[in-house]
Scaffold this active site. Structure first.
Site, mmCIF file in Angstrom:
data_model
loop_
_atom_site.group_PDB
_atom_site.id
_atom_site.type_symbol
_atom_site.label_atom_id
_atom_site.label_comp_id
_atom_site.label_asym_id
_atom_site.label_seq_id
_atom_site.Cartn_x
_atom_site.Cartn_y
_atom_site.Cartn_z
ATOM 1 N N ILE A 60 0.656 -1.563 0.360
ATOM 2 C CA ILE A 60 -0.505 -0.550 0.072
ATOM 3 C C ILE A 60 1.003 0.787 0.327
ATOM 4 O O ILE A 60 0.215 2.391 -0.291
ATOM 5 C CB ILE A 60 -1.094 0.337 1.637
ATOM 6 C CG1 ILE A 60 -0.394 -0.041 2.836
ATOM 7 C CG2 ILE A 60 -2.161 -1.195 1.495
ATOM 8 C CD1 ILE A 60 -1.025 0.258 3.587
ATOM 9 N N THR A 122 -9.217 1.030 15.444
ATOM 10 C CA THR A 122 -8.707 0.075 16.499
ATOM 11 C C THR A 122 -9.517 0.972 17.561
ATOM 12 O O THR A 122 -9.284 2.452 17.717
ATOM 13 C CB THR A 122 -7.345 -1.172 16.883
ATOM 14 O OG1 THR A 122 -7.705 -1.214 17.907
ATOM 15 C CG2 THR A 122 -6.432 0.367 16.412
ATOM 16 N N ASP A 123 -9.581 0.342 18.551
ATOM 17 C CA ASP A 123 -10.187 0.976 19.794
ATOM 18 C C ASP A 123 -8.633 0.845 20.538
ATOM 19 O O ASP A 123 -9.381 1.757 21.703
ATOM 20 C CB ASP A 123 -11.018 0.325 20.669
ATOM 21 C CG ASP A 123 -10.884 -1.669 21.408
ATOM 22 O OD1 ASP A 123 -9.792 -1.722 20.416
ATOM 23 O OD2 ASP A 123 -11.426 -2.397 21.928
ATOM 24 N N GLU A 124 -7.658 0.962 20.025
ATOM 25 C CA GLU A 124 -6.602 1.110 21.212
ATOM 26 C C GLU A 124 -6.181 1.905 20.910
ATOM 27 O O GLU A 124 -4.938 2.514 21.970
ATOM 28 C CB GLU A 124 -5.210 -0.328 20.326
ATOM 29 C CG GLU A 124 -6.279 -1.877 21.576
ATOM 30 C CD GLU A 124 -5.210 -2.816 20.537
ATOM 31 O OE1 GLU A 124 -3.857 -2.715 21.099
ATOM 32 O OE2 GLU A 124 -5.265 -3.674 20.024
ATOM 33 N N TYR A 149 2.017 0.358 18.204
ATOM 34 C CA TYR A 149 1.284 0.222 17.452
ATOM 35 C C TYR A 149 0.022 0.814 17.415
ATOM 36 O O TYR A 149 -0.840 1.105 16.241
ATOM 37 C CB TYR A 149 0.363 -1.425 17.687
ATOM 38 C CG TYR A 149 -0.404 -2.231 17.521
ATOM 39 C CD1 TYR A 149 -1.202 -2.266 15.344
ATOM 40 C CD2 TYR A 149 -1.902 -2.567 18.157
ATOM 41 C CE1 TYR A 149 -2.598 -2.203 15.422
ATOM 42 C CE2 TYR A 149 -2.901 -2.491 17.608
ATOM 43 C CZ TYR A 149 -3.642 -2.042 16.057
ATOM 44 O OH TYR A 149 -4.355 -2.109 15.479
ATOM 45 N N LYS A 153 -1.456 2.990 14.547
ATOM 46 C CA LYS A 153 -2.986 3.696 14.458
ATOM 47 C C LYS A 153 -3.679 5.202 14.670
ATOM 48 O O LYS A 153 -4.338 5.764 13.692
ATOM 49 C CB LYS A 153 -3.849 2.379 15.364
ATOM 50 C CG LYS A 153 -3.189 0.912 14.433
ATOM 51 C CD LYS A 153 -3.882 1.036 12.677
ATOM 52 C CE LYS A 153 -5.704 0.918 12.467
ATOM 53 N NZ LYS A 153 -5.209 0.765 10.854
ATOM 54 N N ASN A 248 -9.101 -12.127 29.843
ATOM 55 C CA ASN A 248 -8.680 -13.109 29.568
ATOM 56 C C ASN A 248 -8.895 -14.204 29.971
ATOM 57 O O ASN A 248 -8.523 -15.470 29.222
ATOM 58 C CB ASN A 248 -7.202 -12.392 28.979
ATOM 59 C CG ASN A 248 -7.056 -11.583 28.366
ATOM 60 O OD1 ASN A 248 -8.083 -10.552 27.354
ATOM 61 N ND2 ASN A 248 -5.601 -10.740 28.552
#
Length: 333
Positions: A60, A122-124, A149, A153, A248
């Site tokens: 990309i 992302t919600d992150e 990361y 984003k 988790n």
């Protein structure tokens, strides 16, 4: 009237699910642009009609290739991203190249050719919430990313917003919670536990396992993205979630139970640096303004179906497994 969509990262987990969803629910045709890194898998597109889905292997960040493909599309749906937190801690550089430079390359082409653009995020990007915080992320939550990361984003989201305001880019953004379902790389949390159990290996849990994620089936993510592409207001952001908060520990115990094992049959490993505590999505705007609702609201049934998929598709995930576990072994995880 059928559209032609350019779907970046369409051979990855969430992207390939979207391609399957588009083929099954619309008359649209799709060109997939995927770099085919370790996370891309041509097998994830098998069975789709060749007259409706074309795979182009490329980057990309390749401006010439992107310009050509965008010029031929009616809309671009941008899934392609480096997305694994552990990998971003080991080497942030690919995350900058793909998530920042790649997104810039795409939005420049979309601006040039006047194409509709939808950016998957992302919600992150919002950081994390306290475990006992009654609040959830909304479209107004300030960005507070905590890893290479999530910070890249966040940067890509801000680029899209700036191009909308500065250049009139016809774009929308969605920030989604954690996805699960078929065709997810075995480095990720849920498929790693499932495939470890298939191989007779005890699941591994970071720290005490109290970190909470808001789980959504990939099919629901796909339906939400298509809804935003069709009905979303240009320049706006929509949060995608299915009210699936689980810590988790609960997820590992459910997987163990689903696979006929004792719920306590797992081991703890050292926690990941900067491990976010809790994510939680408020998708009220998407539901009330655009009329979207999730279909997979039974997490236990969704996990059972996901377990069955990995049991029945070992040829898909087996080539990834040894290398993935070797990488985790180097870090004691």
């Amino acid at each position: 009237m059928p559209r032609h969509l350019l779907v970046t990262g369409g051979a990855g987990f969430i992207g390939s699910n979207f391609v399957h969803y588009v083929v099954g629910n619309t008359d649209d045709t799709v060109t997939v642009l995927d770099k085919m890194t370790y996370a891309g898998n041509a097998a994830s597109l098998e069975g789709l009609p060749e007259d409706r889905v074309q795979l182009v292997v490329g980057d990309i960040a390749d401006a010439e290739l992107v310009d050509d493909l965008v010029s031929k599309a009616d809309a671009v749906v941008h899934y392609a991203a480096e997305s694994h937190n552990d990998n971003s801690l080991n080497d942030p550089s690919p995350f900058l190249q793909t998530n920042i430079i790649g997104t810039y390359t795409l939005i420049e082409a979309a601006r040039k050719h006047g194409k509709r653009f939808h950016h998957i995020s992302t919600d992150e990007v919002y950081g994390d919430l306290e475990l006992d915080d009654p609040e959830r992320f909304t479209e107004q939550t300030p960005y507070n990313p905590s890893s290479p990361y999530s910070s890249t984003k966040a940067g890509s989201d801000l680029l899209v917003r700036a191009w909308v305001r500065s250049f009139g880019l016809q774009a929308t953004i969605s920030n989604c919670s954690n996805n699960y379902g078929p065709r997810q790389h075995v480095e990720k949390f849920i498929p790693r536990q499932i495939t470890n159990l298939i191989d007779g290996i005890r699941p591994r849990l970071y720290g005490a396992g109290e970190n909470v994620r808001d789980w959504i089936h990939a099919d629901d993510h796909s339906s939400a993205v298509l809804t935003i592409l069709d009905k979303g207001q240009i320049g706006e952001t929509y949060l995608i979630g299915a009210d699936g908060e689980k810590n988790n520990k609960e997820v590992v115990e459910l997987i163990l139970e689903t696979m006929g094992r004792d719920r306590s049959d797992y081991e703890h490993v050292n926690d990941r640096p900067g491990h976010d505590l809790r994510y939680a999505i408020d998708s009220t705007r998407l539901r009330t303004e655009l009329g979207w609702e999730p279909s997979f609201q039974d997490f236990e049934a969704g996990i059972a179906a996901t377990v069955d998929w990995y049991k029945n598709n070992e040829a898909w995930w087996r080539p990834q497994k040894a290398e993935t576990e070797a990488k985790y072994a180097k870090t004691g995880q």
